[in-house]
Design an enzyme around this catalytic site. Structure first.
Site, PDB file in Angstrom:
ATOM      1  N   GLY A  12       0.791  -1.228   0.000  1.00  0.00           N
ATOM      2  CA  GLY A  12       0.000   0.000   0.000  1.00  0.00           C
ATOM      3  C   GLY A  12       0.817   1.268   0.000  1.00  0.00           C
ATOM      4  N   ALA A  13       1.896   1.311  -0.786  1.00  0.00           N
ATOM      5  CA  ALA A  13       2.796   2.467  -0.722  1.00  0.00           C
ATOM      6  C   ALA A  13       2.727   3.349  -1.962  1.00  0.00           C
ATOM      7  CB  ALA A  13       4.230   1.993  -0.513  1.00  0.00           C
ATOM      8  N   SER A  14       1.571   3.400  -2.603  1.00  0.00           N
ATOM      9  CA  SER A  14       1.445   4.260  -3.782  1.00  0.00           C
ATOM     10  C   SER A  14       1.213   5.722  -3.408  1.00  0.00           C
ATOM     11  CB  SER A  14       0.309   3.762  -4.688  1.00  0.00           C
ATOM     12  OG  SER A  14      -0.906   3.661  -3.967  1.00  0.00           O
ATOM     13  N   ARG A  15       0.929   5.970  -2.134  1.00  0.00           N
ATOM     14  CA  ARG A  15       0.726   7.349  -1.663  1.00  0.00           C
ATOM     15  C   ARG A  15       0.797   7.361  -0.130  1.00  0.00           C
ATOM     16  NH1 ARG A  15      -4.444   5.552  -3.465  1.00  0.00           N
ATOM     17  NH2 ARG A  15      -4.029   6.486  -5.496  1.00  0.00           N
TER      18      ARG A  15
ATOM     19  N   LYS B  59      -2.126  -2.014  -5.272  1.00  0.00           N
ATOM     20  CA  LYS B  59      -3.003  -2.266  -6.427  1.00  0.00           C
ATOM     21  C   LYS B  59      -3.198  -1.045  -7.320  1.00  0.00           C
ATOM     22  CE  LYS B  59      -7.264  -1.579  -3.730  1.00  0.00           C
ATOM     23  NZ  LYS B  59      -8.545  -2.173  -3.317  1.00  0.00           N
TER      24      LYS B  59
ATOM     25  N   ASP C 195      -2.902  -6.875  -5.170  1.00  0.00           N
ATOM     26  CA  ASP C 195      -4.047  -6.722  -4.272  1.00  0.00           C
ATOM     27  C   ASP C 195      -3.905  -7.806  -3.218  1.00  0.00           C
ATOM     28  OD1 ASP C 195      -6.523  -6.797  -2.976  1.00  0.00           O
ATOM     29  OD2 ASP C 195      -7.646  -6.260  -4.788  1.00  0.00           O
TER      30      ASP C 195
ATOM     31  N   TYR D 246     -14.579  -2.028  11.553  1.00  0.00           N
ATOM     32  CA  TYR D 246     -13.247  -1.466  11.297  1.00  0.00           C
ATOM     33  C   TYR D 246     -12.293  -1.806  12.425  1.00  0.00           C
ATOM     34  CZ  TYR D 246      -9.466   1.946  10.880  1.00  0.00           C
ATOM     35  OH  TYR D 246      -8.230   2.548  10.807  1.00  0.00           O
TER      36      TYR D 246
END
Length: 280
Positions: free
Chosen positions: A11-14, A36, A68, A163
């Site tokens: 999850g390091a795209s942002r 993803k 994913d 959550y």
């Protein structure tokens, strides 16, 4: 500092993940990004390829893997590609997460499955696939989950039980795996004391919320401190304020977008604790 070491991060795209990946690469480490987001989002900046370019523009080495983590075969493929490219995996950061602050009646089964699939199941499976390679590391192998301390105060369950269950699943991985791999792999959790301003936060709450947040830099600085610790530092639920204070930071205002502004507390942390000294 981290020359020759390979970081596998989800999850390091942002956001926080991007900041961690870039700061690690600046210190000489190899980075494998497993996320993803391969195509630009209409409202959120950043893809695995844009972060890869940022790292390479700084002179670093980065592998971008479309992955994913809800799907076991995609995790396996990303891990295998990383090992083929860099020769192994020394550090895993389980950063990918899904959130929906909805009550019981308003949480659809699809949304429930998404949170459990990414947060709890995805973290477990990614750890499972990386562990055989971490055990072979020539360095001190670390796993860091971006997840909170297991605070059983009922207020942290009311209103968003799904959550909380999903996020605490990530933390329970730390609790169990730290003991299972004691003296072999260091497992720790890291959680921010205040809200962190990211593109996703801006989309949800507007740009003005930045004044109540800290930057992602406090999380990347915290990660770098944890990665310097010996293997017997394991099974901890670290708060970012504690980590950076231990690293020698005396002015936490440097991380605030607006100095002197009241900061928004993050979920799962009770407000009567001095987190600069508390080791959870």
């Amino acid at each position: 500092m981290f020359k020759g070491q390979t970081l596998f991060i989800t999850g390091a795209s942002r956001g926080i993940g991007r900041e961690i990946a870039i700061e690690f690469a600046k210190l000489g480490g190899n980075v494998a990004i497993a996320a993803k987001t391969s195509d630009p989002h209409p409202k959120l900046q950043g893809t695995i390829y844009s972060v890869k370019k940022e790292i390479e523009d700084l002179g670093g080495k980065c592998l971008a893997c479309v992955c994913d983590i809800r799907f076991e075969d995609q995790i396996e493929a990303a891990v295998q590609k990383t090992v083929e490219t860099f020769g192994g995996i020394d550090i895993l950061i389980n950063n990918a997460s899904a959130i929906s602050l909805t009550n019981t009646l308003d949480t659809s089964s699809k949304r429930f499955d998404l949170m459990m699939g990414i947060n709890s199941r995805g973290t477990f499976l990614t750890s499972q696939k990386c562990i055989p390679h971490l055990l072979k590391s020539k360095f001190t192998p670390h796993v860091i989950n971006i997840s909170p301390p297991l605070n059983m105060n009922k207020k942290w369950f009311a209103g968003h039980s799904a959550y909380t269950m999903a996020k605490y699943g990530m933390s329970m991985c730390v609790l169990g795996m730290a003991e299972e791999y004691k003296d072999k792999i260091s497992f720790n959790a890291l959680w921010p004391r205040t809200a962190i301003f990211t593109a996703a936060m801006e989309m949800l709450a507007g740009s003005d919320v930045a004044n109540e947040c800290r930057s992602c830099k406090i999380m990347s600085d915290s990660v770098l401190w944890i990665l310097k610790q010996p293997i017997n530092v394991t099974g901890n639920f670290f708060i970012d304020e504690y980590c950076v204070t231990q690293a020698g930071v005396t002015d936490l205002d440097q991380y605030a977008f607006k100095k002197g502004e009241k900061l928004m507390n993050d979920f799962f942390l009770d407000g009567d604790i001095d987190y600069t000294t508390a080791k959870l």
